[in-house]
Design a protein around this motif. Structure first.
Motif, mmCIF file in Angstrom:
data_model
loop_
_atom_site.group_PDB
_atom_site.id
_atom_site.type_symbol
_atom_site.label_atom_id
_atom_site.label_comp_id
_atom_site.label_asym_id
_atom_site.label_seq_id
_atom_site.Cartn_x
_atom_site.Cartn_y
_atom_site.Cartn_z
ATOM 1 N N LEU A 205 0.820 -1.223 0.000
ATOM 2 C CA LEU A 205 0.000 0.000 0.000
ATOM 3 C C LEU A 205 0.847 1.264 0.000
ATOM 4 C CD1 LEU A 205 -2.701 -1.068 2.629
ATOM 5 C CD2 LEU A 205 -2.968 -1.011 0.148
ATOM 6 N N GLU A 213 -6.056 -0.467 9.139
ATOM 7 C CA GLU A 213 -6.661 -1.164 7.987
ATOM 8 C C GLU A 213 -7.482 -2.385 8.435
ATOM 9 O OE1 GLU A 213 -6.688 -0.015 5.053
ATOM 10 O OE2 GLU A 213 -4.995 1.373 4.971
ATOM 11 N N VAL A 217 -8.455 -5.935 3.880
ATOM 12 C CA VAL A 217 -7.466 -5.151 3.111
ATOM 13 C C VAL A 217 -6.073 -5.737 3.331
ATOM 14 C CG1 VAL A 217 -6.371 -2.880 2.829
ATOM 15 C CG2 VAL A 217 -8.854 -3.040 3.149
ATOM 16 N N ASP A 220 -5.795 -8.830 1.434
ATOM 17 C CA ASP A 220 -5.696 -8.503 0.008
ATOM 18 C C ASP A 220 -4.251 -8.190 -0.378
ATOM 19 O OD1 ASP A 220 -7.390 -7.992 -2.397
ATOM 20 O OD2 ASP A 220 -6.390 -6.053 -2.308
ATOM 21 N N THR A 221 -3.526 -7.549 0.529
ATOM 22 C CA THR A 221 -2.128 -7.227 0.213
ATOM 23 C C THR A 221 -1.276 -8.501 0.182
ATOM 24 O OG1 THR A 221 -1.481 -6.805 2.529
ATOM 25 C CG2 THR A 221 -2.274 -4.923 1.252
ATOM 26 N N GLU A 224 -1.961 -10.067 -3.094
ATOM 27 C CA GLU A 224 -1.253 -9.356 -4.157
ATOM 28 C C GLU A 224 0.235 -9.687 -4.136
ATOM 29 O OE1 GLU A 224 -2.026 -8.054 -6.772
ATOM 30 O OE2 GLU A 224 -0.176 -7.035 -7.320
ATOM 31 N N SER B 10 -8.172 -5.869 -7.173
ATOM 32 C CA SER B 10 -7.509 -5.807 -5.868
ATOM 33 C C SER B 10 -7.500 -4.375 -5.346
ATOM 34 C CB SER B 10 -6.066 -6.316 -6.014
ATOM 35 O OG SER B 10 -5.287 -5.861 -4.936
ATOM 36 N N ILE B 11 -8.037 -4.217 -4.125
ATOM 37 C CA ILE B 11 -8.054 -2.883 -3.494
ATOM 38 C C ILE B 11 -6.612 -2.423 -3.300
ATOM 39 C CG2 ILE B 11 -8.831 -1.574 -1.452
ATOM 40 C CD1 ILE B 11 -10.504 -4.151 -0.744
ATOM 41 N N ALA B 12 -5.769 -3.373 -2.916
ATOM 42 C CA ALA B 12 -4.375 -3.033 -2.630
ATOM 43 C C ALA B 12 -3.675 -2.473 -3.871
ATOM 44 C CB ALA B 12 -3.645 -4.265 -2.114
ATOM 45 N N VAL B 13 -3.888 -3.136 -5.020
ATOM 46 C CA VAL B 13 -3.212 -2.690 -6.249
ATOM 47 C C VAL B 13 -3.760 -1.337 -6.692
ATOM 48 C CG1 VAL B 13 -2.702 -3.246 -8.652
ATOM 49 C CG2 VAL B 13 -2.790 -5.049 -6.961
ATOM 50 N N ARG B 15 -5.021 1.020 -4.898
ATOM 51 C CA ARG B 15 -4.509 2.091 -4.029
ATOM 52 C C ARG B 15 -3.041 2.383 -4.330
ATOM 53 N NH1 ARG B 15 -6.599 0.960 2.025
ATOM 54 N NH2 ARG B 15 -4.686 2.110 2.468
ATOM 55 N N GLN B 16 -2.285 1.298 -4.556
ATOM 56 C CA GLN B 16 -0.853 1.448 -4.837
ATOM 57 C C GLN B 16 -0.649 2.241 -6.136
ATOM 58 O OE1 GLN B 16 1.040 -2.293 -5.534
ATOM 59 N NE2 GLN B 16 3.082 -1.572 -5.021
ATOM 60 N N LYS B 19 -1.650 5.943 -5.865
ATOM 61 C CA LYS B 19 -0.626 6.694 -5.139
ATOM 62 C C LYS B 19 0.522 7.087 -6.076
ATOM 63 C CE LYS B 19 0.885 7.015 -0.576
ATOM 64 N NZ LYS B 19 0.797 6.589 0.762
ATOM 65 N N LYS B 105 4.633 -6.102 -12.482
ATOM 66 C CA LYS B 105 4.691 -5.994 -11.024
ATOM 67 C C LYS B 105 5.900 -6.778 -10.538
ATOM 68 C CE LYS B 105 -0.309 -6.205 -10.540
ATOM 69 N NZ LYS B 105 -1.374 -7.067 -9.997
#
Lengths: 287, 119
Positions: A205, A213, A217, A220-221, A224, B10-13, B15-16, B19, B105
């Motif tokens: 993030l 968080e 979330v 999810d990281t 990922e 993916s929420i994480a991706v 947001r990343q 940013k 990535k």
């Protein structure tokens, strides 16, 4: 900061255009013959024999040359001859780019050197895999790139433990699983404690503080992270001729009971020791 | 300022990427879609200059959405985002279908911006 192939490296840096790269790839496709095509072109096999090999490959996972030898169509010597011809006539992407005018031939060595430097962090270091485990080279790449990604992305300081065969994955704060198919049929797991999960979340993030968080979330990281690691493993595997398809990540063992390795499968654990505590684990279960 | 649509489940991706992209001060992130189908709908209302789209997503994957977007407008600027960027076949497939580039990535912030600037 990822495993790449040379053409992609050049396009990313705007050294060659995507159109010229496509032209070079088309040229490669027309020049680089597959094993069966090469054997046919030098009349070492007949079209009917090639068809027999193709049919047999549908029921057994063997490369064309190995299957042709198994069926008695080629001798070992003939197979080696075809492989040598294939190797000697292979047009590499750099050469193809020169041929289509995308690069000057005198520029090629410099760009190849720059590419090697870019990819140096992804040269696989030796990881010992227990004797007799199939696809050992693939698991070596898998473990080594997982370690490297933990270092580069998460900036985790750890000591990798020795690979061991396991029958069960113990519960942990988050366990993420991804299926691998193609060259292997296996399940890849990353199992992390809460602390390591937070470190992954901060890295993914790009936040200094992730204490506020939600768990989904944070999970999810980790998904990922697993996705990035396995994508790069697939790229590295392709470089050694193993095509691996990866499937979407999912959080597993949500009830916290642990996961048993199914009978007939091999579970390989690569423990990652962080501050005297085993909190992260990369596990592969091959069916 | 160029408008960017981010498409990732993916929420994480998401947001990343936001940013990195918005943080450059050169681009404005105008929306987030969670799959290819949402991306196509949002394209028609938001008219982004650039779309950064994941390859693997539920409901409709990035490759299918790319085909549709290119069929609707062959000059559309789509950059595929994937952890499989290093797999030669996947990279070539995306480029052949009309993607302008592929972002691999893990992200390198400078490289992401450089790719978007080049469009």
């Amino acid at each position: 900061m990822a495993v790449k192939f040379f053409g992609q490296f050049l396009v990313e840096r705007n050294i060659v255009s995507r159109e010229l790269l496509l032209k070079a790839i088309e040229l490669q496709d027309s020049v680089n013959l597959k094993f069966g095509e090469m054997a046919l072109s030098i009349s070492m096999i007949t079209p009917a024999e090639a068809e027999r090999v193709n049919e047999a490959q549908k029921s057994e996972d063997l490369r064309f040359g190995d299957m042709a030898v198994k069926l008695g169509i080629l001798t070992e010597e003939q197979m080696k001859e075809v492989l040598t011809r294939q190797k000697n006539s292979h047009l590499y992407i750099g050469e193809a780019l020169v041929k289509v005018g995308a690069l000057a031939s005198e520029e090629l060595p410099r760009y190849l050197d720059e590419f090697k430097t870019d990819q140096a962090p992804y040269v696989v270091d030796h990881v010992a895999i227990p004797a007799g485990v199939p696809h050992a080279a693939l698991w070596e790449i898998t473990a080594d790139l997982t370690y490297k990604m933990f270092t580069r992305i998460v900036q985790l300081t750890f000591r990798p433990g020795q690979c061991e065969i396991i029958n069960r994955i113990e519960p942990n704060n988050t366990i993420v699983s991804m299926r691998m198919s193609g060259a292997t049929d296996a399940e890849y797991f990353i199992s992390v404690s809460g602390g390591v999960r937070e470190m992954i979340a901060r890295a993914i993030l790009k936040e200094d503080d992730v204490s506020g968080e939600q768990k989904d979330v944070l999970d999810d990281t980790v998904m990922e992270f697993a996705n990035v690691v396995l994508g790069n493993i697939a790229a590295k595997a392709a470089q050694i001729g193993k095509d691996v398809e990866i499937h979407p990540p999912e959080v597993v063992d949500t009830d916290g009971t642990g996961i048993d390795v199914p009978a007939g499968s091999t579970g390989l654990a690569f423990p990652i020791h962080v501050m005297d505590e085993r909190v992260a684990l990369c596990v592969i279960v091959e069916r | 300022m160029k408008k960017v649509l981010i498409v990732d489940d993916s929420i994480a991706v998401s947001r990343q990427l936001e940013k990195i992209i918005a943080g450059s001060g050169e681009f404005e992130v105008v929306g987030h879609a969670k799959n290819g189908a949402e991306a196509i709908k949002m394209h028609q209302t938001l008219h982004p200059d650039i779309t950064c789209m994941d390859m693997n997503m539920p409901v409709m994957d990035g490759i299918t959405a790319l085909r549709t977007l290119v069929a609707m407008n062959r000059d559309v600027k789509v950059v595929m985002v994937t952890s499989l960027g290093g797999v030669g076949d996947k990279f070539t497939e995306a480029i052949k279908l009309g993607a302008k580039n592929v972002i691999s990535k893990p992200f390198e912030d400078d490289k992401v911006i450089e790719i978007l600037r080049g469009l």
